[in-house]
Write an enzyme that holds these catalytic residues in place. Sequence first.
Site, mmCIF file in Angstrom:
data_model
loop_
_atom_site.group_PDB
_atom_site.id
_atom_site.type_symbol
_atom_site.label_atom_id
_atom_site.label_comp_id
_atom_site.label_asym_id
_atom_site.label_seq_id
_atom_site.Cartn_x
_atom_site.Cartn_y
_atom_site.Cartn_z
ATOM 1 N N GLU A 48 9.806 13.382 -6.884
ATOM 2 C CA GLU A 48 8.922 12.248 -7.176
ATOM 3 C C GLU A 48 9.384 11.563 -8.458
ATOM 4 O O GLU A 48 9.523 12.198 -9.495
ATOM 5 C CB GLU A 48 7.464 12.734 -7.308
ATOM 6 C CG GLU A 48 6.455 11.677 -7.728
ATOM 7 C CD GLU A 48 6.433 10.445 -6.823
ATOM 8 O OE1 GLU A 48 6.376 10.592 -5.592
ATOM 9 O OE2 GLU A 48 6.484 9.317 -7.369
ATOM 10 N N GLU A 105 7.341 10.206 3.557
ATOM 11 C CA GLU A 105 6.440 9.151 4.034
ATOM 12 C C GLU A 105 6.863 7.889 3.290
ATOM 13 O O GLU A 105 6.422 7.646 2.180
ATOM 14 C CB GLU A 105 4.983 9.545 3.757
ATOM 15 C CG GLU A 105 4.009 8.748 4.589
ATOM 16 C CD GLU A 105 3.731 7.364 4.034
ATOM 17 O OE1 GLU A 105 4.596 6.460 4.190
ATOM 18 O OE2 GLU A 105 2.659 7.200 3.450
ATOM 19 N N GLU A 147 17.887 9.409 -5.759
ATOM 20 C CA GLU A 147 19.295 9.010 -5.844
ATOM 21 C C GLU A 147 20.029 9.771 -6.938
ATOM 22 O O GLU A 147 21.246 9.871 -6.922
ATOM 23 C CB GLU A 147 19.397 7.503 -6.129
ATOM 24 C CG GLU A 147 19.023 6.608 -4.971
ATOM 25 C CD GLU A 147 17.516 6.400 -4.791
ATOM 26 O OE1 GLU A 147 16.714 7.152 -5.382
ATOM 27 O OE2 GLU A 147 17.135 5.475 -4.047
ATOM 28 N N GLU A 149 9.241 -2.891 0.943
ATOM 29 C CA GLU A 149 9.484 -2.032 -0.234
ATOM 30 C C GLU A 149 10.766 -1.216 -0.094
ATOM 31 O O GLU A 149 11.266 -0.670 -1.056
ATOM 32 C CB GLU A 149 8.292 -1.122 -0.560
ATOM 33 C CG GLU A 149 7.081 -1.944 -0.975
ATOM 34 C CD GLU A 149 5.913 -1.119 -1.486
ATOM 35 O OE1 GLU A 149 5.865 0.081 -1.189
ATOM 36 O OE2 GLU A 149 5.069 -1.698 -2.171
ATOM 37 N N ARG A 201 -2.789 9.066 9.017
ATOM 38 C CA ARG A 201 -1.474 9.216 8.406
ATOM 39 C C ARG A 201 -1.246 10.656 7.953
ATOM 40 O O ARG A 201 -0.280 11.321 8.338
ATOM 41 C CB ARG A 201 -1.388 8.278 7.193
ATOM 42 C CG ARG A 201 -0.104 8.366 6.425
ATOM 43 C CD ARG A 201 -0.279 7.888 4.980
ATOM 44 N NE ARG A 201 -0.826 8.943 4.142
ATOM 45 C CZ ARG A 201 -0.164 9.581 3.181
ATOM 46 N NH1 ARG A 201 1.086 9.252 2.909
ATOM 47 N NH2 ARG A 201 -0.727 10.543 2.462
#
Length: 417
Positions: A151, A194, A180, A203, A104
């Site tokens: 974050e 990611e 948002e 999710e 990943r």
Amino acid sequence: MQTEKEDEDDASPEEFFGLSDFTGSDSDQLSFSTGDRLLVHARTSSEWWWAELQGVFGYVPASFLHQGAEEDDASLEDPWQDEEYFGSYGTLRLHLEMLSDRSRTEAYRQVILNNSSSLRDKVLMDLGCGTGIISLFCARLAQPSVVYAVEASSMADYTRQLVKQNGCEAVVTVLQGRAEELDLPDKVDVLVSEWMGNCLLFEFMVESVLLARDRWLREGGVMWPSSAALTLVPCQAHSYYAEKMAFWERPYGLDFTPLQPLAQQEFFTKPKFSHIIQPDDCLSAPCDVISLDMYTLQVKDLEEIKGQFQFHMEKSGSFHGFTAWFTVHFESLETGGATVELNTGPNSEPTHWKQTLFMLDRPVSVRAGDSISGTILLSRNPVWRRHMTVTLQWSVNSSTEGTDNCQVETKSFPMWR
Ligand code: SAH
């Protein structure tokens, strides 16, 4: 005892209300609308209850119902469960799991490396930067003018320290908060994230990515990943079946088969996450059932996503279920073509997502030459916005018996509610 229980059920069905519209997928299920008053006669399983609506009986999904007036239901205050969701990303456990997943993490590193000259002087956003790994790759391997590392969890405090510790503070700006609610001085050239979950969408972080794209990606800007696909294969799962179902046939020389219906409810109702399918257990070649274009996908499209499949059995065996995984592609800034692919399937390096197994209620014997065709439907939970239900519909067409008696089967798997 039995009579007493029946009396009890008859005497006191519980009153519930529809949280949102539900359309039953077969004649056993009861369709209802938001606000309808239903009487629940039996909580048959944790997911499905036996209920009545204006004299008509049927199974209803428990997660679509609530007791009492909607505004009184405290559990509905946060259908995104953000406290729990961002709380879990505030601790190291998930970050350790993700960073330990080399396939990943290396995929993102490789994309940045392959595009390093085109990233020069570009404005980037790393949505959901976690520990900041992708932002740090950008700052170290390319020379963007700025990377906005966004974050929402409390990890952001540490991310700031990591950025400083690695000498990237001139380029990487850590912004703590939900994407948002972001306010930026300018639009971005590249939006990297990611966001993928089990079965690709679980999710639904992808919603945040799409909203950020519409608000902050400049015209002609690049999305990383640029596209995504969900892949399915019919498979055998002998050891899982033996462990959870065949076990009850003769433990310690005793017949425990009356527990099998319970085992089916408990172990095969929901999909099995973290399944590792051996290439040998695939009964046919896999098939991409859903493809998403990250430039054109809309938030409303996420409510219901449908795909089709047709598999041709390459070997004989027990058809125990379907296994799903996903692949994402990153397009090149230079050519627009795909440069890097992150494939979470059984023929690639294992990732922390592993694969997702959907068990049938009963295994079906299939032979080489048979085909399995049908549809997959991902329906987002109208209440619990990070959850969805995967409905598989299929029929096995025998190559020797003709197609007259092929039966269409359906099974719905809540993920997670
Ligand atoms: N980019 C990191 C972490 C990926 S996990 C890495 O590759 O290792 C996804 C991260 O996104 C989590 O840390 C989560 O808290 C964050 N996240 C999810 N939705 C978000 C949103 N709407 N706004 C900001 N951060 C979000």
